[in-house]
Design a protein around this motif. Structure first.
Motif, PDB file in Angstrom:
ATOM      1  N   GLY A   1       2.837   5.979  -5.091  1.00 28.98           N
ATOM      2  CA  GLY A   1       2.128   5.953  -6.358  1.00 28.98           C
ATOM      3  C   GLY A   1       2.904   5.275  -7.467  1.00 28.98           C
ATOM      4  N   ARG A   2       3.922   4.488  -7.085  1.00 32.87           N
ATOM      5  CA  ARG A   2       4.707   3.719  -8.066  1.00 32.87           C
ATOM      6  C   ARG A   2       5.431   2.611  -7.302  1.00 32.87           C
ATOM      7  N   PRO A   3       5.870   1.555  -8.004  1.00 35.69           N
ATOM      8  CA  PRO A   3       6.544   0.467  -7.288  1.00 35.69           C
ATOM      9  C   PRO A   3       7.838   0.945  -6.628  1.00 35.69           C
TER      10      PRO A   3
ATOM     11  N   GLU B   1       4.465  -3.116  -0.676  1.00 39.88           N
ATOM     12  CA  GLU B   1       3.196  -2.835  -1.347  1.00 39.88           C
ATOM     13  C   GLU B   1       2.576  -1.551  -0.815  1.00 39.88           C
ATOM     14  N   ARG B   2       2.666  -1.416   0.514  1.00 40.61           N
ATOM     15  CA  ARG B   2       2.084  -0.240   1.149  1.00 40.61           C
ATOM     16  C   ARG B   2       2.796   1.039   0.671  1.00 40.61           C
ATOM     17  N   PHE B   3       4.127   0.945   0.596  1.00 35.32           N
ATOM     18  CA  PHE B   3       4.881   2.127   0.160  1.00 35.32           C
ATOM     19  C   PHE B   3       4.696   2.407  -1.326  1.00 35.32           C
ATOM     20  N   ALA B   4       4.518   1.326  -2.087  1.00 35.19           N
ATOM     21  CA  ALA B   4       4.245   1.509  -3.518  1.00 35.19           C
ATOM     22  C   ALA B   4       2.958   2.312  -3.668  1.00 35.19           C
ATOM     23  N   GLU B   5       1.990   2.012  -2.809  1.00 39.24           N
ATOM     24  CA  GLU B   5       0.713   2.709  -2.821  1.00 39.24           C
ATOM     25  C   GLU B   5       0.899   4.190  -2.467  1.00 39.24           C
ATOM     26  N   ILE B   6       1.734   4.421  -1.413  1.00 44.17           N
ATOM     27  CA  ILE B   6       1.959   5.797  -0.951  1.00 44.17           C
ATOM     28  C   ILE B   6       2.701   6.613  -2.016  1.00 44.17           C
TER      29      ILE B   6
END
Lengths: 257, 267
Positions: free
Chosen positions: A243-245, A236-241
């Motif tokens: 900017g996509r899943p 989830e954190r990396f998806a945030e970074i």
């Protein structure tokens, strides 16, 4: 201890490879650097042993500046930093043993190494190193007779024979299948814990990074966008970074299926 | 079927490239050949007219005078020795020159461009001219021949080697650099193992060429069997010339055979 202070790398054409990177890496850490391709992972790793020059800032290895070092001083710092490459970088036409011994040349004078005369202790070190990665039987085989996974283990043995205090591994498993990936990563992890060698690995797979590392550094467009323990490096954190899943090909387990 | 294929939209296919360039090239080459023949006054008529002369010469060559063999063995061996020494000397000199010419090893343009320029300059001088120059400096004998072959070998081996050097895998060099190796150690452990079989092959190939070249160097007084060509031809002793040709042919064929077998094994 490795310290990066305001490290910036600008290519001659103006593109930023790295910008304003500040990191402190303690002895014995196992760090995974993750990020999309082109994020600057390889540039960062190659700046640490100065295979790439940086344009601003300074990098200190155990208090000594590799950025300012020249000639013999630079070689002495590099001698303590082993490097493992995606394409193994062995001399394919020569024997495994000679490839491992090549890691020792930094300890000897030029004339002595020209004659290829290594002391007994070096031979012992080379065999111990090969033993540690379970490939001692292949000592007298030519490197190109070995499989990819075996060649990468020879490369690890070369770094061990070098008696490096730090290992930099640039995508060490990118050209290996999932099974040999596990063997090579297990070797790196074992060496890290048993010999307390600081290990910094560039990885494409986020789950692999979580599995082996103690600390994860995320890079994006040459900037550190994440730096923390494994527990915080969630999908989830990396998806945030990003900017996509997280995509399937960024996870080894998914890619293997 | 037909209806179906008409339904599918055809993607745009690229046009076949125009062949006019090829025809043009062929025309120019033919024109050059014809022009050269006219300028040098080489005609098929003259070739046919000369045939009887050639036959006469051949008739005089046979039977070869086998007894002359004893007189030329020493010179034949000298020819081989000249080739051997010239090639070895040239090969040793070629090592630093090749390393300094290779962009991936010398790295700096101000090093490898001048070295390559000098190398090309050396390669433009024909070996027979080199031999004549050295005869003028050192006098008659095998020594000027050896020097001429050494310079010729240097040019050939260095050129082939530096081109091969530029295609080696940069990986091991990078690994040696990262391990803190001295530049000479990087060459010794990263470059030498990769280039060695190629280099040996180039040296053998140059030796083959040098045996043939050494056989004619005697024409300008630079030692070897060539001297005997001049003498026997001068005295119109074609039966003796024939022996020299046969011996030279046999030696060259033998050395070529051994050398090419060795080279096959190398790569």
């Amino acid at each position: 201890m490795i310290e990066l202070r305001n490290v910036t790398k600008t290519y001659p054409n103006g593109t930023k490879g790295l910008s304003q990177i500040n990191l402190t890496i303690e002895k014995g850490e196992f760090i995974a650097i993750v990020g999309l391709s082109g994020a600057g992972k390889s540039t960062l790793l190659r700046s640490i042993n100065r295979l790439h020059d940086i344009t601003e800032g300074e990098i200190l290895i155990d208090g000594k500046s590799i950025t300012k070092a020249k000639g013999k001083e630079l070689r002495m710092i590099r001698r303590n930093i082993g490097m493992i490459f995606q394409s193994f970088n062995l001399v394919k036409r020569t024997t495994v043993l000679r490839n491992v011994l090549a890691g020792r040349v930094g300890y000897h004078s030029v004339p002595r190494t020209l004659l290829g005369m290594f002391p007994k202790e070096d031979m012992e070190l080379a065999f111990q190193a090969l033993d540690r990665v379970n490939i001692v039987q292949k000592a007298y085989s030519r490197a190109d007779e070995l499989s990819g996974g075996q060649q990468q283990r020879v490369a690890i043995a070369r770094v061990l024979a070098q008696e490096a205090k730090v290992i930099l591994a640039d995508e060490p498993v990118a050209s290996l299948d999932p099974l040999t990936t596990k063997q090579v990563m297990d070797d790196l992890k074992r060496i890290n814990t048993e010999l307390e060698i600081t290990t910094i690995v560039n990885l494409h797979f986020i789950d692999l990074a979580r599995q082996y590392a103690t600390r994860i550094i995320g890079l994006q467009a040459g900037e550190v966008v994440f730096d923390g323990p494994v527990s915080e490096a969630t999908d989830e954190r990396f998806a945030e970074i990003y900017g996509r899943p997280i995509q399937q090909d960024e996870l080894l387990e998914e890619a293997a299926v | 079927m037909k209806a179906q294929s008409e339904l599918r939209q055809q993607p745009l296919r690229p046009k076949a490239p125009v062949k006019i360039k090829h025809y043009f090239t062929v025309a120019i080459v033919l024109l050059l050949l014809w022009g050269s023949a006219v300028q040098t006054e080489a005609t098929f008529g003259e070739l046919i007219q000369g045939l009887p002369n050639m036959l006469d010469l051949l008739k005089e060559m046979f039977p070869p005078k086998w007894s002359y063999l004893d007189n030329i063995w020493a010179a034949m061996l000298e020819t081989i020795r000249m080739a051997l020494l010239g090639t070895t000397l040239g090969a040793i000199l070629a090592i630093p020159v090749a390393l300094l010419s290779a962009a991936n090893i010398a790295k700096r343009k101000w090093i490898y461009y001048p070295v390559r320029f000098l190398l090309n300059l050396v390669r433009t001088v024909p070996d027979l001219l080199l031999a004549a120059l050295f005869v003028a400096i050192f006098g008659l004998g095998a020594l000027p021949g050896i020097f001429a072959l050494a310079i010729f070998s240097l040019g050939l081996i260095a050129k082939l080697s530096y081109e091969a050097l530029e295609t080696i895998d940069p990986g091991p060099l990078e690994a040696m650099t990262a391990a803190g190796a001295h530049p000479i150690q990087i060459i010794n452990y990263g470059v030498v193992p990769q280039i060695r079989p190629h280099f040996i092959s180039f040296v053998l190939y140059t030796f083959e060429i040098n045996v043939r070249a050494a056989a004619v160097l005697g024409l300008v007084g630079a030692g070897g069997i060539g001297h005997y060509y001049e003498v026997t031809l001068g005295f119109l002793e074609y039966d003796k010339t024939c022996i020299i040709i046969i011996v030279t042919l046999a030696v060259v064929l033998l050395i070529d055979y051994i050398s090419s077998k060795l080279r096959e094994k190398l790569i």
